[in-house]
Design a protein around this motif. Structure first.
Motif, PDB file in Angstrom:
ATOM      1  N   PRO A  88       0.824  -1.215   0.000  1.00 13.79           N
ATOM      2  CA  PRO A  88       0.000   0.000   0.000  1.00 13.79           C
ATOM      3  C   PRO A  88       0.858   1.265   0.000  1.00 13.79           C
ATOM      4  CG  PRO A  88       0.093  -0.913   2.199  1.00 13.79           C
ATOM      5  CD  PRO A  88       0.824  -1.890   1.326  1.00 13.79           C
ATOM      6  N   GLU A  89       0.208   2.317  -0.416  1.00 12.82           N
ATOM      7  CA  GLU A  89       0.900   3.598  -0.546  1.00 12.82           C
ATOM      8  C   GLU A  89       0.750   4.434   0.724  1.00 12.82           C
ATOM      9  OE1 GLU A  89      -0.348   5.095  -4.392  1.00 12.82           O
ATOM     10  OE2 GLU A  89       0.450   7.048  -3.856  1.00 12.82           O
ATOM     11  N   HIS A  90      -0.351   4.226   1.415  1.00 17.00           N
ATOM     12  CA  HIS A  90      -0.598   4.929   2.682  1.00 17.00           C
ATOM     13  C   HIS A  90      -0.746   3.888   3.765  1.00 17.00           C
ATOM     14  CE1 HIS A  90      -2.467   8.733   0.626  1.00 17.00           C
ATOM     15  NE2 HIS A  90      -1.240   8.454   0.225  1.00 17.00           N
ATOM     16  N   ILE A  91       0.073   4.011   4.811  1.00 16.88           N
ATOM     17  CA  ILE A  91      -0.068   3.048   5.899  1.00 16.88           C
ATOM     18  C   ILE A  91      -0.345   3.789   7.202  1.00 16.88           C
ATOM     19  CG2 ILE A  91       1.428   1.397   4.733  1.00 16.88           C
ATOM     20  CD1 ILE A  91       3.571   2.003   6.668  1.00 16.88           C
ATOM     21  N   VAL A  92      -1.047   3.101   8.077  1.00 18.44           N
ATOM     22  CA  VAL A  92      -1.435   3.694   9.355  1.00 18.44           C
ATOM     23  C   VAL A  92      -0.796   2.880  10.473  1.00 18.44           C
ATOM     24  CG1 VAL A  92      -3.370   4.324  10.840  1.00 18.44           C
ATOM     25  CG2 VAL A  92      -3.620   4.449   8.345  1.00 18.44           C
ATOM     26  N   CYS A 129      11.118   7.418  -3.213  1.00 21.20           N
ATOM     27  CA  CYS A 129      12.233   6.701  -3.830  1.00 21.20           C
ATOM     28  C   CYS A 129      13.455   7.624  -3.809  1.00 21.20           C
ATOM     29  CB  CYS A 129      11.888   6.264  -5.252  1.00 21.20           C
ATOM     30  SG  CYS A 129      11.873   7.606  -6.462  1.00 21.20           S
ATOM     31  N   GLY A 130      14.605   7.089  -4.190  1.00 20.02           N
ATOM     32  CA  GLY A 130      15.841   7.857  -4.110  1.00 20.02           C
ATOM     33  C   GLY A 130      15.824   9.139  -4.917  1.00 20.02           C
ATOM     34  N   MET A 131      14.969   9.198  -5.925  1.00 17.84           N
ATOM     35  CA  MET A 131      14.903  10.396  -6.780  1.00 17.84           C
ATOM     36  C   MET A 131      13.703  11.277  -6.455  1.00 17.84           C
ATOM     37  SD  MET A 131      15.512   8.135 -10.054  1.00 17.84           S
ATOM     38  CE  MET A 131      16.269   6.626  -9.575  1.00 17.84           C
ATOM     39  N   ASP A 132      12.995  10.907  -5.414  1.00 15.34           N
ATOM     40  CA  ASP A 132      11.834  11.689  -4.989  1.00 15.34           C
ATOM     41  C   ASP A 132      10.737  11.718  -6.059  1.00 15.34           C
ATOM     42  OD1 ASP A 132      10.606  13.047  -2.949  1.00 15.34           O
ATOM     43  OD2 ASP A 132      11.225  15.018  -3.658  1.00 15.34           O
ATOM     44  N   MET A 133      10.578  10.599  -6.770  1.00 13.25           N
ATOM     45  CA  MET A 133       9.543  10.523  -7.815  1.00 13.25           C
ATOM     46  C   MET A 133       8.315   9.766  -7.326  1.00 13.25           C
ATOM     47  SD  MET A 133      12.229   9.589 -10.731  1.00 13.25           S
ATOM     48  CE  MET A 133      11.054   8.899 -11.872  1.00 13.25           C
ATOM     49  N   PHE A 134       8.543   8.666  -6.617  1.00 21.36           N
ATOM     50  CA  PHE A 134       7.421   7.899  -6.067  1.00 21.36           C
ATOM     51  C   PHE A 134       7.330   8.184  -4.573  1.00 21.36           C
ATOM     52  CE2 PHE A 134       8.393   5.505  -9.888  1.00 21.36           C
ATOM     53  CZ  PHE A 134       7.122   5.276 -10.394  1.00 21.36           C
ATOM     54  N   HIS A 135       6.110   8.235  -4.091  1.00 22.77           N
ATOM     55  CA  HIS A 135       5.911   8.615  -2.692  1.00 22.77           C
ATOM     56  C   HIS A 135       4.963   7.673  -1.974  1.00 22.77           C
ATOM     57  CE1 HIS A 135       6.999  12.323  -4.868  1.00 22.77           C
ATOM     58  NE2 HIS A 135       7.798  12.471  -3.836  1.00 22.77           N
ATOM     59  N   GLY A 136       5.165   7.617  -0.674  1.00 24.52           N
ATOM     60  CA  GLY A 136       4.240   6.915   0.195  1.00 24.52           C
ATOM     61  C   GLY A 136       4.092   7.733   1.466  1.00 24.52           C
ATOM     62  N   GLN A 137       3.142   7.319   2.277  1.00 21.06           N
ATOM     63  CA  GLN A 137       2.885   8.095   3.490  1.00 21.06           C
ATOM     64  C   GLN A 137       2.563   7.196   4.672  1.00 21.06           C
ATOM     65  OE1 GLN A 137       0.460  11.838   3.344  1.00 21.06           O
ATOM     66  NE2 GLN A 137      -0.874  10.641   4.674  1.00 21.06           N
ATOM     67  N   VAL A 138       3.192   7.533   5.796  1.00 23.34           N
ATOM     68  CA  VAL A 138       2.911   6.848   7.060  1.00 23.34           C
ATOM     69  C   VAL A 138       2.130   7.808   7.945  1.00 23.34           C
ATOM     70  CG1 VAL A 138       3.906   5.848   9.143  1.00 23.34           C
ATOM     71  CG2 VAL A 138       5.050   5.525   6.946  1.00 23.34           C
ATOM     72  N   THR A 139       1.022   7.347   8.466  1.00 22.07           N
ATOM     73  CA  THR A 139       0.289   8.132   9.461  1.00 22.07           C
ATOM     74  C   THR A 139       0.449   7.434  10.802  1.00 22.07           C
ATOM     75  OG1 THR A 139      -1.311   8.876   7.824  1.00 22.07           O
ATOM     76  CG2 THR A 139      -1.954   9.059  10.129  1.00 22.07           C
ATOM     77  N   VAL A 140       0.981   8.151  11.788  1.00 21.08           N
ATOM     78  CA  VAL A 140       1.090   7.626  13.143  1.00 21.08           C
ATOM     79  C   VAL A 140       0.010   8.298  13.974  1.00 21.08           C
ATOM     80  CG1 VAL A 140       2.552   7.409  15.174  1.00 21.08           C
ATOM     81  CG2 VAL A 140       3.574   7.254  12.907  1.00 21.08           C
TER      82      VAL A 140
END
Ligand SMILES: [Cu+2]
Length: 123
Positions: free
Chosen positions: A51-55, A111-122
């Motif tokens: 998943p792209e967004h994890i909680v 990713c290392g080039m800041d092209m793909f993103h994901g998000q963690v919500t705490v």
């Protein structure tokens, strides 16, 4: 009468678009598996993150297992700027990352080039 029909159809289309976007985001967001005082989640890296967004639950030690199957070099590093992590992801290998969950908030990874993103919500 025609004008009302057009307006109703327009509103229905707008409602559908809103549902489509928010619906998709909900599907992509996933909570980590909670077990005793430990939470883990598997993230597939293939043309992006799934998943792209994890909680994550605040205060519970968290492990993120990244597995990169994507052959492109674009995704061969994962960067959590907030946590000072810049980790190599060898193809086909599971890489475990520990995430500090002391502070609630939203943290991005890329990713290392800041092209793909994901998000963690705490929370
Ligand atoms: Cu990249």
């Amino acid at each position: 009468m025609d004008k009302i029909l057009v307006m109703v159809a327009g509103l229905a289309a707008i409602a559908f678009i809103i549902w489509w976007f928010f619906g998709q985001h909900k599907v992509e967001s996933q909570a980590a598996d909670l077990d005793d005082n430990q939470q883990t989640i598997d993230i597939q890296v293939d043309g992006g993150y799934s998943p792209e967004h994890i909680v994550l639950k605040q205060g519970v030690p968290a492990t993120l297992n990244f597995t990169r199957t994507d052959p492109s070099g674009c995704l061969d590093h994962v960067v959590f700027a907030d946590f000072g992590i810049n980790q190599e992801l060898p193809q086909g290998q599971k890489v475990s990352l520990k995430i500090n969950t002391d502070q609630p908030g939203q943290y991005q990874w890329a990713c290392g080039m800041d092209m793909f993103h994901g998000q963690v919500t705490v929370e």
